[in-house]
Design a protein around this motif. Structure first.
Motif, PDB file in Angstrom:
ATOM      1  N   LEU A 131      52.859  64.332  37.413  1.00 63.73           N
ATOM      2  CA  LEU A 131      52.657  63.957  38.738  1.00 63.73           C
ATOM      3  C   LEU A 131      54.200  63.615  39.389  1.00 63.73           C
ATOM      4  O   LEU A 131      54.443  63.640  40.472  1.00 63.73           O
ATOM      5  CB  LEU A 131      51.569  62.722  38.741  1.00 63.73           C
TER       6      LEU A 131
ATOM      7  N   ALA B 100      55.815  66.169  40.378  1.00 62.41           N
ATOM      8  CA  ALA B 100      55.281  67.038  41.535  1.00 62.41           C
ATOM      9  C   ALA B 100      55.917  66.475  42.772  1.00 62.41           C
ATOM     10  O   ALA B 100      55.566  67.164  43.878  1.00 62.41           O
ATOM     11  CB  ALA B 100      53.975  66.986  41.325  1.00 62.41           C
ATOM     12  N   TYR B 101      56.058  65.132  42.836  1.00 63.52           N
ATOM     13  CA  TYR B 101      56.579  64.523  43.966  1.00 63.52           C
ATOM     14  C   TYR B 101      57.955  64.076  44.066  1.00 63.52           C
ATOM     15  O   TYR B 101      58.316  63.508  45.054  1.00 63.52           O
ATOM     16  CB  TYR B 101      55.606  63.295  44.371  1.00 63.52           C
TER      17      TYR B 101
ATOM     18  N   PRO C 253      47.499  60.663  44.996  1.00 61.56           N
ATOM     19  CA  PRO C 253      48.688  60.753  44.030  1.00 61.56           C
ATOM     20  C   PRO C 253      49.602  59.770  44.032  1.00 61.56           C
ATOM     21  O   PRO C 253      50.142  59.464  42.941  1.00 61.56           O
ATOM     22  CB  PRO C 253      49.029  62.251  44.264  1.00 61.56           C
TER      23      PRO C 253
ATOM     24  N   GLU D 156      52.890  70.526  45.891  1.00 57.15           N
ATOM     25  CA  GLU D 156      52.367  69.390  46.255  1.00 57.15           C
ATOM     26  C   GLU D 156      52.436  68.994  47.739  1.00 57.15           C
ATOM     27  O   GLU D 156      51.601  68.637  48.302  1.00 57.15           O
ATOM     28  CB  GLU D 156      52.419  68.212  45.228  1.00 57.15           C
TER      29      GLU D 156
ATOM     30  N   ARG E 161      50.614  71.657  49.865  1.00 58.57           N
ATOM     31  CA  ARG E 161      49.398  71.285  49.869  1.00 58.57           C
ATOM     32  C   ARG E 161      48.850  70.134  50.831  1.00 58.57           C
ATOM     33  O   ARG E 161      48.048  70.309  51.439  1.00 58.57           O
ATOM     34  CB  ARG E 161      49.044  71.107  48.356  1.00 58.57           C
ATOM     35  N   GLN E 162      49.661  69.088  50.848  1.00 58.68           N
ATOM     36  CA  GLN E 162      49.601  67.958  51.447  1.00 58.68           C
ATOM     37  C   GLN E 162      49.215  68.366  52.915  1.00 58.68           C
ATOM     38  O   GLN E 162      48.603  68.032  53.592  1.00 58.68           O
ATOM     39  CB  GLN E 162      50.545  66.861  51.258  1.00 58.68           C
TER      40      GLN E 162
END
Length: 286
Positions: free
Chosen positions: A22, A25-26, A188, A232, A235-236
């Motif tokens: 995670l 991913a950011y 997230p 991500e 997607r956001q």
């Protein structure tokens, strides 16, 4: 007789990802090795812009150290205004890095305000969002004889600034918005290391996620991301625009082909950039 120990795996914390996955991913800076070069170059360009005459720098809108606004003037009276909010996951950077983003809108005939705000953990995310709203109100209340802040107001922000811009779209002072690579669902963030300084709770996620708090009415919104960004982040933006339109609000999605999380901002800074043209349109100039 020998035994092979089962390989230990970290438990998933969000959508099948463990905490390390995670965080990755950011990790926008980690995904763009030259991210530091972008920030250094933008800082130099901003310093050069600040040195030019005619701008209004470090105007105080609140009591805290970073409650300052830089206003870059295009030279036209009562021009539309772009209010830009910097990113850095609410924990890093300053307006003094991103002032050069004003150059594209200035060339189009817009004034531009760069808003500074208190960084976490010195302020909670709720306090930061409140500071942005106070800054917008301050701009709208500036004396008429300055000839500033009376035209159409377009709110914009990048990354965490995209979250803060979206959070202000319900304000009567805001006519339109353009978010760039924003965070609109905080869930997230709650489960990753970014929350170490933010200290978000599940209730904060509910109250402070723009995707969960869509306005009853708002101006036109353009949601921007780069197609070379982390999945991500893409997607956001996609999910937020879907939710926005699902509430009957006027908005469009603007993917920037080949742009990463940092290079996408050059489309705002450059006079012929796609995002500079978009904010001019939102400001009523085209």
């Amino acid at each position: 007789m020998s035994f092979v120990a089962a390989e230990e795996t970290a438990p998933p914390v969000w959508r099948g990802m463990d905490r390390a996955a995670l965080d990755s991913a950011y990790d926008n800076s980690g995904a763009v090795p030259e991210s530091g070069q972008y920030l250094a170059e933008w800082s130099k360009r901003t310093a050069a812009l600040r040195a030019q005459p005619g701008h209004l720098l470090d105007l105080r809108y609140g009591p805290r150290e970073r409650n300052l606004i830089d206003i870059y003037r295009c030279g036209k009276p009562s021009a539309p205004i772009l209010v830009f909010i910097h990113g850095g996951y609410w924990q890093r950077n300053s307006k003094d890095v991103f002032g050069c983003m004003a150059q594209g809108p200035i060339a189009a005939g817009m004034d531009v305000a760069l808003v500074g705000y208190t960084l976490a953990p010195a302020a909670s995310l709720a306090e930061i969002a409140a500071e942005i709203r106070a800054a917008i109100s301050f701009i709208r209340q500036m004396p008429s004889n300055l000839g500033f802040g009376k035209g159409r107001l377009v709110i914009s922000g990048w990354s965490a600034g995209g979250h803060l811009a979206a959070s202000a779209m319900d304000m009567a002072e805001v006519d339109a918005g353009l978010t760039i690579s924003g965070i609109f669902d905080l869930e997230p963030i709650l489960f990753g290391s970014l929350n170490n300084k933010l200290g978000l709770t599940p209730e904060d996620v509910r109250q402070l996620s723009p995707q969960q708090n869509l306005p009853g009415r708002a101006g036109n919104l353009v949601v921007v991301y780069g197609t070379a960004e982390l999945p991500e982040l893409q997607r956001q933006s996609q999910d937020y625009l879907t939710a926005w339109q699902g509430c009957g609000l006027n908005g469009t999605l603007e993917p920037i082909t080949g742009a990463n999380h940092f290079s996408v901002l050059e489309q705002l800074a450059q006079p012929d950039g796609l995002l500079a043209r978009q904010v001019a349109r939102l400001g009523g100039l085209s």
